[in-house]
Design a protein around this motif. Structure first.
Motif, PDB file in Angstrom:
ATOM      1  N   PHE A  28       0.846  -1.196   0.000  1.00  0.00           N
ATOM      2  CA  PHE A  28       0.000   0.000   0.000  1.00  0.00           C
ATOM      3  C   PHE A  28       0.879   1.242   0.000  1.00  0.00           C
ATOM      4  O   PHE A  28       1.949   1.256   0.631  1.00  0.00           O
ATOM      5  CB  PHE A  28      -0.915   0.023   1.233  1.00  0.00           C
ATOM      6  CG  PHE A  28      -1.997  -1.021   1.189  1.00  0.00           C
ATOM      7  CD1 PHE A  28      -3.215  -0.752   0.567  1.00  0.00           C
ATOM      8  CD2 PHE A  28      -1.790  -2.264   1.750  1.00  0.00           C
ATOM      9  CE1 PHE A  28      -4.215  -1.721   0.514  1.00  0.00           C
ATOM     10  CE2 PHE A  28      -2.778  -3.245   1.700  1.00  0.00           C
ATOM     11  CZ  PHE A  28      -3.990  -2.963   1.080  1.00  0.00           C
ATOM     12  N   ALA A  29       0.390   2.278  -0.681  1.00  0.00           N
ATOM     13  CA  ALA A  29       1.118   3.541  -0.698  1.00  0.00           C
ATOM     14  C   ALA A  29       1.169   4.103   0.719  1.00  0.00           C
ATOM     15  O   ALA A  29       0.254   3.885   1.517  1.00  0.00           O
ATOM     16  CB  ALA A  29       0.415   4.522  -1.636  1.00  0.00           C
ATOM     17  N   ALA A  32      -1.817   6.069   1.835  1.00  0.00           N
ATOM     18  CA  ALA A  32      -3.135   5.438   1.638  1.00  0.00           C
ATOM     19  C   ALA A  32      -4.027   5.606   2.863  1.00  0.00           C
ATOM     20  O   ALA A  32      -5.259   5.678   2.741  1.00  0.00           O
ATOM     21  CB  ALA A  32      -2.964   3.956   1.303  1.00  0.00           C
ATOM     22  N   HIS A  80     -11.813  -1.681   0.335  1.00  0.00           N
ATOM     23  CA  HIS A  80     -11.760  -0.309   0.857  1.00  0.00           C
ATOM     24  C   HIS A  80     -13.188   0.190   1.019  1.00  0.00           C
ATOM     25  O   HIS A  80     -13.967   0.144   0.073  1.00  0.00           O
ATOM     26  CB  HIS A  80     -11.000   0.577  -0.147  1.00  0.00           C
ATOM     27  CG  HIS A  80     -10.963   2.016   0.250  1.00  0.00           C
ATOM     28  ND1 HIS A  80     -10.992   3.034  -0.666  1.00  0.00           N
ATOM     29  CD2 HIS A  80     -10.908   2.621   1.475  1.00  0.00           C
ATOM     30  CE1 HIS A  80     -10.943   4.200  -0.030  1.00  0.00           C
ATOM     31  NE2 HIS A  80     -10.891   3.970   1.263  1.00  0.00           N
ATOM     32  N   VAL A  87      -9.492   0.420   5.161  1.00  0.00           N
ATOM     33  CA  VAL A  87      -8.960  -0.601   4.243  1.00  0.00           C
ATOM     34  C   VAL A  87      -8.850  -1.885   5.054  1.00  0.00           C
ATOM     35  O   VAL A  87      -8.306  -1.883   6.155  1.00  0.00           O
ATOM     36  CB  VAL A  87      -7.587  -0.195   3.671  1.00  0.00           C
ATOM     37  CG1 VAL A  87      -6.961  -1.351   2.885  1.00  0.00           C
ATOM     38  CG2 VAL A  87      -7.739   1.020   2.770  1.00  0.00           C
ATOM     39  N   ALA A 131      -8.679   6.338   5.418  1.00  0.00           N
ATOM     40  CA  ALA A 131      -8.374   6.121   4.001  1.00  0.00           C
ATOM     41  C   ALA A 131      -9.566   6.648   3.202  1.00  0.00           C
ATOM     42  O   ALA A 131     -10.460   5.905   2.806  1.00  0.00           O
ATOM     43  CB  ALA A 131      -8.135   4.639   3.731  1.00  0.00           C
ATOM     44  N   LYS A 134      -9.256   7.277  -3.021  1.00  0.00           N
ATOM     45  CA  LYS A 134      -9.185   5.986  -3.703  1.00  0.00           C
ATOM     46  C   LYS A 134      -7.871   5.273  -3.345  1.00  0.00           C
ATOM     47  O   LYS A 134      -6.810   5.894  -3.340  1.00  0.00           O
ATOM     48  CB  LYS A 134      -9.273   6.226  -5.215  1.00  0.00           C
ATOM     49  CG  LYS A 134      -9.633   4.988  -5.985  1.00  0.00           C
ATOM     50  CD  LYS A 134     -10.103   5.358  -7.383  1.00  0.00           C
ATOM     51  CE  LYS A 134     -10.054   4.164  -8.313  1.00  0.00           C
ATOM     52  NZ  LYS A 134     -10.720   2.980  -7.776  1.00  0.00           N
ATOM     53  N   VAL A 135      -7.991   4.002  -3.044  1.00  0.00           N
ATOM     54  CA  VAL A 135      -6.816   3.222  -2.625  1.00  0.00           C
ATOM     55  C   VAL A 135      -6.569   2.111  -3.643  1.00  0.00           C
ATOM     56  O   VAL A 135      -7.503   1.391  -4.008  1.00  0.00           O
ATOM     57  CB  VAL A 135      -7.047   2.592  -1.230  1.00  0.00           C
ATOM     58  CG1 VAL A 135      -5.898   1.672  -0.847  1.00  0.00           C
ATOM     59  CG2 VAL A 135      -7.234   3.667  -0.171  1.00  0.00           C
TER      60      VAL A 135
END
Ligand code: 2AM
Length: 175
Positions: A28-29, A32, A80, A87, A131, A134-135
C-alpha cells in the motif's frame, strides 16, 4: 456507573500480525491511510460500545455458554470502504462457524441494548484508517490461514494519543 468500550473479537497470532504489517508496507502507498499498529490487528465479532459492568458480566456469562467447534479462516480478500475510510483484509468465503459465532454474539449484544450498527456481519481485519481517497488494492493471490480455537472480549481505551486494546476474557471453541 462505570462503563467500558468493549468488543468481542478473534485475536491474530503475533507472527501473523508482524507478517501482515510487512505485507501492508510493501503493498500500500504510504499515504493510503493511517496504519493500525501490529498488536491492534484483530477481527471484530461483535462491537458492544460503551457498556456498564452489569451488561458486560451478563454478556460474558452468555459467551461462556457458547459451544461450537473451532474453524479456519482464509484471509484472501481485501477492500476499501471509503465512508468509514477503512482498508480491510477479509475472506472471500467466510466459514459457517465464523458467521454463526459472530451472529450469536451480535444477537446477544443487541438483546442487551448494544445496537449493532451494520445490519449484516462482514468479517474483516482493519489494516488502515482515515483512508478517504481511492486506494490501490493489491491484486488477489495473497492468502493467510487463521486457525481459530478461541475468542476474546476486549476493552478499547484511548491513552496518550494511542488506542489500546486489552483482552479481558477468553473462551475456547471445542476441538
Ligand atoms: P473496524 O475495525 O471496522 O473499525 C474496536 O474499535 C473494534 O470495534 C474495531 O475493530 C472496530 O471495527 C469495531 N467498531 C468500532 N465501532 C464500531 C461500530 N459502531 N460498529 C461496529 N463495529 C465497530
Amino acid at each position: 456507573m462505570t462503563t467500558q468500550r468493549l468488543f468481542f473479537a478473534l485475536e491474530l497470532p503475533a507472527p501473523l500480525q508482524q507478517e501482515l504489517v510487512r505485507w501492508r508496507a510493501e503493498n500500500f502507498a504510504e499515504d493510503a491511510g493511517r496504519p493500525i499498529a501490529a498488536a491492534n490487528l484483530h477481527l471484530t465479532l461483535a462491537f458492544l460500545g460503551e457498556v456498564s459492568d452489569e451488561t458486560s458480566l451478563r454478556l460474558q456469562q452468555l459467551a461462556g455458554r457458547i459451544s461450537q467447534p473451532g474453524f479456519a479462516i482464509d484471509l484472501d480478500d481485501a477492500g476499501h470502504w471509503p465512508r468509514p475510510g477503512v482498508v480491510w483484509l477479509g475472506c472471500q468465503r467466510p466459514p459457517r462457524g465464523l458467521l454463526q459465532l459472530a451472529n450469536l454474539l451480535r444477537a446477544q449484544a443487541a438483546r442487551h441494548g448494544c445496537a449493532q450498527s451494520a445490519p449484516s456481519f462482514h468479517p474483516h481485519v482493519t489494516l488502515l484508517r482515515n483512508a478517504a481517497h481511492k486506494v490501490a488494492l493489491p491484486p488477489r493471490g495473497f492468502h493467510w490461514r487463521l486457525d481459530v480455537s478461541h475468542f476474546v472480549l476486549c476493552s478499547s481505551r484511548f491513552e496518550k494519543g494511542q488506542t489500546r486494546y486489552q483482552v479481558l476474557a477468553r473462551w475456547p471453541l471445542s476441538t
